[in-house]
Enzyme design. Structure first.
Site, mmCIF file in Angstrom:
data_model
loop_
_atom_site.group_PDB
_atom_site.id
_atom_site.type_symbol
_atom_site.label_atom_id
_atom_site.label_comp_id
_atom_site.label_asym_id
_atom_site.label_seq_id
_atom_site.Cartn_x
_atom_site.Cartn_y
_atom_site.Cartn_z
ATOM 1 N N CYS A 2 31.592 60.598 39.928
ATOM 2 C CA CYS A 2 30.765 59.834 38.985
ATOM 3 C C CYS A 2 31.578 59.769 37.697
ATOM 4 O O CYS A 2 32.693 60.287 37.662
ATOM 5 C CB CYS A 2 29.437 60.538 38.699
ATOM 6 S SG CYS A 2 28.452 60.938 40.183
HETATM 7 N N1 GLN Z 1 27.436 64.984 44.259
HETATM 8 C C1 GLN Z 1 26.794 64.353 43.117
HETATM 9 C C2 GLN Z 1 25.811 63.287 43.582
HETATM 10 O O1 GLN Z 1 25.807 62.882 44.707
HETATM 11 C C3 GLN Z 1 27.819 63.770 42.178
HETATM 12 C C4 GLN Z 1 28.550 62.654 42.805
HETATM 13 C C5 GLN Z 1 29.822 62.278 42.162
HETATM 14 O O2 GLN Z 1 30.391 62.896 41.269
HETATM 15 N N2 GLN Z 1 30.318 61.204 42.684
HETATM 16 O O3 GLN Z 1 25.052 62.844 42.776
#
Ligand code: GLN
Length: 269
Positions: A2
């Site tokens: 993210c």
């Molecule tokens: N694992 C977390 C989620 O699914 C963060 C995902 C990410 O950093 N892409 O929200």
């Protein structure tokens, strides 16, 4: 992967913190530069937290979230610019495979004056985080806090994701730490959480971002992070959102504490 961003400084329009710069968070949602094998675009929703001071001087984090891609939500241009805050924490999400795409899975996760975001993934997250909770529960019980880190607490996670469950654990760590108002509790809690997870899952990716509206704390564990701190403001961002030469890239395995006029970058472990 993210992308997330935190700001502390003079009051700004909350929407501006999402759209400001040639490489704003809004742009990073569809054209990120530094994903480090963590997906390609951040189209699984977004969220923004800002802080309000109540009549009794209580500081509370408020938030807006949407599970749709940030570029589809008119509130970004039509509503969020009408809000002002001296602190903002925002995130765009790329859901980890197998995790739900829903509003309740979007950061920021908030409680009282705290707001939190996770960029990364906890391998085998249910087993890993249950193990961490059991370890912490033993310590909490010795301190007389039997109601923390329990299965019932884990079930309070807003969504069945690693990030939402991390937030439950971090809230309980903050509750066992220094009394309210003691900033020193936050770095200790982040360190404890990251090291307990890495003990069980060394491949975990744990870029965490936490704020109480007065200070920002962030960890780097696998993913990118940059900071820009002046006497007037502090910014922490997965990627610099403009070409200001004062952005500083943070090495992996660091713990960042930042507020206007003060930045520390220490070894995380
Ligand atoms: N694992 C977390 C989620 O699914 C963060 C995902 C990410 O950093 N892409 O929200």
């Amino acid at each position: 992967m993210c992308r997330h961003l935190g700001y502390i400084g003079p009051p700004v329009r909350v929407g501006d913190m999402v759209t400001l710069g040639s490489h704003s968070l809004h742009t990073q949602a569809w054209a990120p530069r530094d994903m480090r094998h963590g997906g390609t675009i951040n189209a699984d929703g977004f969220g923004v937290a800002w802080w309000r001071v109540g009549a009794d001087d209580t500081v509370t984090a408020s938030r807006y979230r949407n599970a749709a891609p940030i570029w589809t939500d008119p509130a970004v241009d039509e509503v969020l610019p009408q809000l002002e805050s001296a602190a903002v924490l925002a995130a765009v999400r790329s859901a980890t495979v197998g995790m739900p795409v829903e509003r309740s899975a979007c950061a920021p996760f908030t409680r009282d004056r705290w707001a939190f975001s996770h960029n990364g993934v906890v391998p085998d997250w249910r087993r890993t985080l249950t193990g961490v909770a059991e370890e912490f529960a033993l310590i909490a019980a010795e301190l007389g806090a039997e109601d923390l880190f329990t299965p019932a607490r884990l079930l309070e996670a807003e969504s069945a994701t690693d990030a939402a469950t991390l937030w439950v654990l971090l809230c309980d760590l903050l509750a066992t730490g220094a009394p309210d108002g003691e900033w020193s509790a936050a770095p200790a809690a982040l360190r404890l959480l990251v090291s307990a997870i890495l003990d069980r899952a060394p491949e975990a990716r744990l870029n965490l971002l936490l704020s109480d509206g007065a200070q920002l704390w962030a960890t780097t564990c696998h993913h990118s992070l940059s900071v820009l701190v002046t006497d007037d403001f502090a910014l922490v961002s997965s990627e610099p959102f403009d070409d200001d030469p004062r952005w500083r890239s943070i090495p992996d395995r660091s713990l960042v504490s930042a507020r206007p006029g003060a930045l520390s970058v220490d070894a995380l472990l």
